[in-house]
Scaffold this motif. Structure first.
Motif: not given
Length: 406
Positions: A107, A155, A188, A192, A313, A316-317
């Protein structure tokens, strides 16, 4: 054999950048292991910058000590070095490590790919970049920034199903500290926000570093000054937050390996390799390899840290990486356009300058020749001809003979 070494020379920049990304992925894994081992994160950052300063200061001294045009160290440069140490060292490392502990290595590595988008936003805010939707590169930068932010939101707020690849028994965590690496929504979200703050801090460092490189164009000395300032700031910050000296104790364990590797290898050797690649291929080539760290960290986190991989994940990546390439591609096209326009402009300016210089030189030469003629005329004696001189000489002789006869 000659063709083999020629091939190696052609791909040496690729080899160096892959090595850099592998080393950064190793740093992320070591950070996670040191945090699980109980090492204080602020002490870790202080040690990293101390090791980096101890490495880069002698290198800068021996490489740049014989420079003939070495710039002067002014208070402005020291102030910029202080800000570089703050934004590019103390602040970004502390924020990134806190985010790494609250989320996961994958992350945190994925969130770091937001740096180009955040840098673009800050550059627009400080009027260092222009936003235009009339050109394709301008639209690519804007869309890349939007995709990067969207990927960060995915994410953060979307977890999805777990992607089960398999399981391994090669975990490096201690059995007592090992637990299912599952973070709730609150962790999270905080992670973030911290990661986004780290991206803003790093983007601010890029802007300040650009100003400092103009005032003090010595790359090794700039890095040394930044490391010194960052180490002082991080040590003071760590002592203010935690005054227990036992936290600073290092042994032959994962803590010493983490601070020495991250300081000497990541902040010392890899920065030098990155500078070489920028000189050989340019910053666009270097930035293309950044998403490789996400892939390496995700694989290493699953293999060695018992981290779970989720659909959110991965999605989002992917969005962040696409946004990264959009911003980088748009900026690269604008730079190429500027480079193409520069030669013609320089040629026109050069021709005009040549004409102006030539005319001014001719005018000066004509004026100088006239001055020489006038000066010769003014300094010439009144006896203008040789005959007048001979006539006066004869008259003088007649006068002398007459005096003798009398």
């Amino acid at each position: 054999m000659v063709e083999f070494w020629k091939f190696i020379n052609d791909i040496k920049s690729i080899i160096m950048m892959v090595t850099v990304q592998v080393s950064f992925a190793v740093v992320n894994i070591l950070y996670k292991l040191a945090a699980v081992d109980g090492m204080n994160l602020r002490v870790l950052v202080a040690y990293r910058l101390l090791f980096a300063a101890a490495f880069i200061v002698p290198v800068a001294y021996f490489i740049e000590r014989n420079l003939t045009s070495k710039p002067k160290l002014t208070w402005t440069v020291l102030g910029q070095a202080f800000l570089c140490g703050l934004f590019g060292g103390t602040l970004v490392y502390n924020l990134f490590l806190e985010s790494l502990v609250l989320t996961s290595a994958t992350f945190a590595a994925a969130m770091l790919n937001l740096i180009p988008a955040v840098t673009f936003i800050l550059a627009v805010f400080f009027r260092l970049e222009k936003v235009t939707l009339k050109t394709v590169p301008g639209r690519a930068k804007v869309m890349g920034t939007i995709l990067g932010i969207l990927g960060a939101m995915v994410l953060t707020f979307y977890k999805g199903v777990e992607i089960k690849i398999g399981s391994t028994n090669a975990h490096l965590m201690k059995e007592a500290a090992r637990r299912p690496v599952v973070h709730d929504a609150r962790e999270r979200l905080i992670g973030s926000v911290l990661a986004l703050g780290g991206c803003c801090s790093y983007a601010s460092w890029l802007i300040v570093q650009a100003k400092m490189s103009i005032n003090y164009p010595s790359p090794y000395s700039c890095t040394a000054l930044m490391s010194i300032m960052g180490s002082i700031q991080s040590v003071v910050f760590a002592f203010c937050m935690d005054r227990d000296l036992k936290l600073w104790k290092l042994g032959w364990n994962i803590r010493l390996l983490t601070v020495s590797y991250s300081g000497i290898v990541a902040s010392g050797v890899m920065v030098t390799l990155t500078a070489w690649c920028i000189r050989l291929k340019g910053p666009l080539f270097v930035s293309i390899f950044n998403p490789l760290t996400v892939v390496l960290v995700a694989f290493a986190g699953f293999l060695l840290l018992d981290e779970k991989l989720y659909l959110g994940s991965v999605l989002g990546a992917i969005l962040i990486v696409i946004g990264l390439y959009g911003v980088v591609w748009g900026k690269g096209k604008e730079i190429k356009k500027m480079i193409k326009l520069a030669p013609s402009m320089n040629c026109e300016d050069t021709n005009e300058d040549i004409e102006i210089i030539t005319s001014s030189v001719l005018d000066k030469e004509n004026k100088a020749s006239k001055d020489i003629v006038m000066n010769n005329a003014s300094t010439r004696p009144n006896c203008a001809t040789k005959e007048d001189d001979n006539h006066s000489f004869r008259n003088d002789n007649i006068g002398v003979d007459a005096e003798r006869e009398s």
